[in-house]
Write an enzyme that holds these catalytic residues in place. Structure first.
Site, PDB file in Angstrom:
ATOM      1  CG  ASN A  90      -1.495   1.353   1.533  1.00 33.63           C
ATOM      2  OD1 ASN A  90      -2.393   1.831   0.851  1.00 33.63           O
ATOM      3  ND2 ASN A  90      -0.964   2.013   2.564  1.00 33.63           N
ATOM      4  CB  SER A 142      -2.587   5.192  -8.686  1.00 32.90           C
ATOM      5  OG  SER A 142      -3.160   6.428  -9.078  1.00 32.90           O
ATOM      6  CE1 TYR A 155       2.041   7.305  -6.332  1.00 36.09           C
ATOM      7  CE2 TYR A 155       0.251   7.718  -7.874  1.00 36.09           C
ATOM      8  CZ  TYR A 155       0.701   7.236  -6.659  1.00 36.09           C
ATOM      9  OH  TYR A 155      -0.182   6.673  -5.776  1.00 36.09           O
TER      10      TYR A 155
END
Length: 255
Positions: A90, A142, A155
Site C-alpha cells: 500500500n 492508482s 508516479y
C-alpha cells in the site's frame, strides 16, 4: 469474510490514511496485522487502536527502499506473528510537477518507494508463500496507472509497472494457488493527495475540479478501500487473480 481469521497480514504504509484503514479492517476480521511503516511511532499508534478493539497486531519499522530492511522486517514478523499469509503493498509517495520540470533525484525517490518497495516486499514474502502453497497479494496502485494523471508522470510510470508486474506474478504463481490482484484508488482524500494538490487557491480549484469530474460527487475516502482489499485477501476470492479494480466513484470505468 471467509479465511481471514488467524492469518498474518502485512500492510505497508500501514500508518497512513488508507493503510491504517486497511489495518483496522484486517484486525476486525481476526487477522494478525503487521503494520509496516517508516514512522514506527505512527505504526505503534495504529497497533494500539487494533489491540484496543480486541485484535492482534505488531508494529515494524521498515524502509521499503532498502532491501535488507525489508528482509529483516519480514523475518521479524514471522518470528513474532507467524508465516505471512496476506501481503498488501500500500505504501506510496509522490510530489506533483510537470515532468519536464523535474529532475533525476526526484525520479529516483519516487521509483525507490513506488516500484522498488513493492519489488522488495514481493521477493521477501513470496518465497514463503510458495513453500506453503497458499497466499494472497493485493497491490495498491492508482488510476494514474490506467488512464494517466497530469503532474504525476513518474508516479504513473511506477504504478503502471506495478500493474504489469502483478499480472505476471499472478500467472507465475497460479499453480501454487497464490492470488495477486490490484486495487486502483481514484482521487482519495489522504495526506498524499493534499500534498499533491497543495494549499491556497490553486489547490482548492484542483480539488473542486476533481470532485466535479467524479460521478459520485465526492473524493474517495480511506474507508472506501478496506472492503475490496479484504475481499481479495479472503477465501471468497480464491479463484480471482490477475485483476485490476478501480475504486473511484465512477471516475474510471475501464473494462
Amino acid at each position: 469474510m471467509q479465511g481471514l481469521e488467524g492469518k498474518v497480514a502485512v500492510v505497508t504504509g500501514g500508518a497512513g490514511g488508507i493503510g491504517s484503514a486497511l489495518c483496522r479492517r484486517f484486525g476486525a476480521e481476526g487477522a494478525a496485522v503487521a503494520v509496516f511503516d517508516i514512522d514506527h511511532a505512527a505504526a505503534e499508534a495504529v497497533v494500539a487502536e487494533i489491540r484496543a478493539a480486541g485484535g492482534a497486531a505488531g508494529a515494524f519499522a521498515v524502509d521499503l527502499t532498502d532491501q535488507d530492511s525489508v528482509v529483516a522486517a519480514v523475518a521479524a514478523v514471522e518470528d513474532n506473528l507467524g508465516p505471512v499469509g496476506i501481503l498488501v503493498n500500500n505504501a506510496g509517495w509522490d510530489r506533483a510537477g510537470a515532468f519536464l520540470d523535474t529532475d533525476r533525484a526526484l525520479w529516483e525517490r519516487i521509483v525507490a518507494v513506488n516500484l522498488y518497495g513493492p519489488l522488495h516486499m514481493h521477493h521477501a514474502v513470496l518465497k514463503g508463500m510458495v513453500e506453503r502453497g497458499e497466499g494472497r497479494v493485493v497491490n495498491i496502485a492508482s488510476d494514474a496507472a490506467r488512464v494517466g494523471s497530469s503532474g504525476e508522470a513518474v508516479y504513473a510510470y511506477c504504478k503502471g509497472g506495478l500493474v504489469a508486474f502483478s499480472k505476471t506474478m499472478a500467472r507465475e504463481l497460479a499453480k501454487q494457488r497464490i492470488t495477486v490482484n490490484v486495487v486502483c484508488p481514484g482521487p482519495t482524500d489522504t495526506a498524499l493527495f493534499r500534498d499533491f494538490c497543495g494549499e491556497g487557491e490553486y489547490g482548492d480549484k484542483l480539488r473542486n475540479a476533481l470532485v466535479r469530474s467524479i460521478p459520485f460527487g465526492r473524493l474517495g475516502r480511506p474507508e472506501d478501500l478496506p472492503g475490496i482489499v479484504a475481499f481479495l485477501s479472503s477465501d471468497d476470492a480464491a479463484f480471482i487473480t490477475g485483476q485490476v479494480i478501480s475504486v473511484s466513484g465512477g471516475l474510471t470505468m475501464a473494462g
